[in-house]
Write an enzyme that holds these catalytic residues in place. Sequence first.
Site, PDB file in Angstrom:
ATOM      1  N   GLU A 200       0.825  -1.212   0.000  1.00  0.00           N
ATOM      2  CA  GLU A 200       0.000   0.000   0.000  1.00  0.00           C
ATOM      3  C   GLU A 200       0.864   1.270   0.000  1.00  0.00           C
ATOM      4  OE1 GLU A 200      -4.182  -1.504   1.945  1.00  0.00           O
ATOM      5  OE2 GLU A 200      -2.649  -0.811   3.329  1.00  0.00           O
ATOM      6  N   GLU A 299      -6.259  -6.807  -2.239  1.00  0.00           N
ATOM      7  CA  GLU A 299      -6.956  -6.924  -0.960  1.00  0.00           C
ATOM      8  C   GLU A 299      -8.370  -6.401  -1.170  1.00  0.00           C
ATOM      9  OE1 GLU A 299      -5.268  -5.168   2.563  1.00  0.00           O
ATOM     10  OE2 GLU A 299      -3.222  -5.680   1.965  1.00  0.00           O
TER      11      GLU A 299
END
Length: 1011
Positions: A200, A299
């Site tokens: 991320e 995700e």
Amino acid sequence: MKLLSSWVVAALAAQAAGAAISHKLDGFTIREHADPAKRALLQKYVTWDEHSIFVNGERLMIFSGEVHPYRLPVASLYIDIFEKVKALGFNCVSFYVDWALLEGNPGHYSAEGIFDLQPFFDAAKEAGIYLLARPGPYINAEVSGGGFPGWLQRVDGILRTSDEAYLKATDNYASNIAATIAKAQITNGGPIILYQPENEYSGACCGYNGFPDGSYMQYIEDHARDAGIVVPFISNDAWAAGHNAPGTGAGAVDIYGHDSYPLGFDCANPSTWPSGNLPTYFHTSHEQQSPSTPYSLVEFQGGAFDPWGGVGFAKCAALLNHEFERVFYKNDFSFGVAFLNLYMIFGGTNWGNLGHPGGYTSYDYGSAISESRNITREKYSELKLLGNFAKVSPGYLVANPGDLSTSTYTNTADLTVTPLLGSNSSASSFFVIRHSDYSSQASVEYKLTVPTSAGNLTIPQLGGSLTLSGRDSKIHVTDYDVAGTNILYSTAEVFTWKKFNNEKVLVLYGGPGEHHEFAVSGASSSSVVEGSSSGISSKKVGKALVVAWDVSTARRIVQVGSLKVFLLDRNSAYNYWVPQVPTKGTAPGYSNQETTASSIIVKAGYLVRSAYLDGNDLHIQADFNATTPIEVVGAPSGAKNLVINGKKTQTKVDKNGIWSASVAYTAPKVQLPSLKSLKWKSVDTLPEAKNTYDDSAWTSADHAYTNNSAHSLQTPTSLFASDYGYHTGALLFRGHFTANGKEKTFFVQTKGGTAYGHSIWINETYVGSWAGTSINDNNNATYTLPTLQSGKNYVITVVIDNMGLDEDWTIGSEDMKNPRGIIQYSLSGQEASAISWKLTGNLGGENYRDTVRGPLNEGGLYAERQGFHQPQPPTQKWDSSSPFTGLTKPGIRFYSTSFDLDLPSGYDIPLYFNFGNSTSTPAAYRVQLYVNGYQYGKYVNNIGPQTSFPVPEGILNYHGTNWLALSLWAQEDNGAKLDSFELINTTPVLTSLGEVKSVNQPKYQARKGAY
């Protein structure tokens, strides 16, 4: 494969990954790297085009779930999780690696015992599950420091950037972990097919202007390549922002992916679906950001975290339930998602202080597989329907996503349909229908108008209407190929289909009270060969036979030529499983065209793990929590006998060739000890509050500076615990001074993370406590002191509960460097410098003593430093007292006992340690739960919410002696005791799971230098 020389590898790995070339395979464009030598280096096993990933030349929908091996430290249970994932129809698992557990001491990498990843890799291979490796170095993951070891607080540079000090700090871990992963790649016969560098990497703040930094990402990627990583790199942007997508230059990955948690984390309101939270733009953004790679959601929300003081994971499971799955996951399919990873599929446990302060011991996450590994949540069964559909629908991967519409495909604007239209390679089309107001709980009737090979059709053709219930979504199919039979359309959803010898089977299901139709091209007649024909009608329309049916709880089978169509209601479909039957051996193998074709259909109950053929015997490995009828559809032609869990089972075969049998379940007698009746021994674990205590062996807090570049000192010397190597569990500070008689108050600001607490003594006099709240990570307090005698020496003792280090999600925030310890203090009548401080945490700090249980498992309490939490502590001279009696004043006491278990073999029996509270206003106390030396629970009575702590077999010895220990920290004047503390079990599951081996449980040995 042959690897190039190391200097060539290094040179190639340093190149930017932006450019790509293409070639054709069966009409599809496959993207690879432009440099021929680099292509040779990288491999040919895993490739991709704009539609999907190819594994060994076969197009594959990657349906994956997130599992963290470090949250289940019992290696022999990995296979249980993988088999439950495989049974969903999934083919992949994604996993993080927690750097903090492997390099607790800088420069000393250790991945042995419970931290060894090889058993995880082996279990994945045995179950036939591919792996996505995500080793960071930063992982977030709701772990302490986001996976960063505590000593990074001393790095003089901004974390997750190109600052040299930070990059150098990552080198040892990055090289070692990548080398370990490299050995388990598909190129070496292992299960790993993808690798994610960083995590991320998506945003910056706080004046940091260097984001995005391609050179930083390139450094992380080069480290992996240098260590032998050859599988493709995939990213997980926190949102669809296009960071590091192919073609963006240095640091670009091979396959771009992003994350999404659209329903958020408001578990307190599980029935609330906020307006506008359903994504509708993902396909459009993908075409703009990375059109040459398969659409990847690395995700996607599979549950939710829950903070201290939260509502508990049962409500998170209710928020992200089966209805959420139907609406949101099918919405993902409407974008043409080809890599879908659900975070989490199994959450596990934040044992041994590994969690961050935003969460408690449980990491259940409300996921499909619970923390205790059961699969009783309806969301597991719902997910199985979708996973198996994806597995048998290869046409989906080459269908072209279109624009959503409220008018083109239905006769009501209350519904929205997104088409995925057939291509030159496959005529199959898919129509994802949902409520236009995605949160609507209304039931809407509609007609469907769709293009087919027979022209545009309005369905139902034989009368009536279709129905979409509230918070529901469906995937209608047209021109759907079932082994050469064309299903012109089906309004009921497809669970699976199979070809068995000369017969084909299609399994359809619908919701309660629904009316459906399916049509078979070229067919002219049908017959009901099982069940009542009531509610079933058929008619030839054009060149297809249309069959209309009403959903019933009783199964019906309709024969159309060589095709048998099983008509089920959704709840009945939940009981069906589709295990692969390997052509050789007993392991199911990875999912591909051959293994999918070899599958059988089994109607059973709780779980079907696997199936295999041994001579004339068809073996099924399954679990049962009730007496269960078994049916086998499509038994291999050579099979004559049915063997369930090693026992030959009497069967009947009906006119449709379906085998039937039954497995009897008898609940075993489970004898568990009464914890209150055990013989407990106890010892004061705060001797530091005695006048006679000698802290000469403690660390002197004498640094007139801090190595923490993000926080300046407000004290004469640093009282940041990580400056001295203490990063986990309880922290203790002792401040020495000589009184002048003017001291009236003591002000202190402590910081320990959300829900932490502290307690303070001066000599043997209790001064006060901060009992903590669910939202405060620090506290300012001024305490009134007793009268001090001038010229006399005094010691202030401060105990701080360190709840873990903060994550570092936003680059530049440096949140991970938020210190733990004493931030500032003042003693009235004295200069701050008049106090000289000592501190301790876990014995040895970064040179931690228990290398088996790892660097985070134990904190700084006296009993922990001595090792009394381990089996067989030296209790001979301890007091005989129980935590049910507890303390009558503030303090911390340590309790130890043992008990034997001999639980019935052949059953998976979940065990839980449950705390209870009988008072309306919860008393302020804290408990640590140790089981055979492993800290498996952190209970804060006045904050919660967790009161039940599952402990798996392997940590608990189900056939032997167990050592149980508790630290009880009373923070109120009248002390504390346990009102209730029990060991309980939930429903035993008759299981085919193999032996669960206990992990290494080193017993107590006197520790040299312990104080």
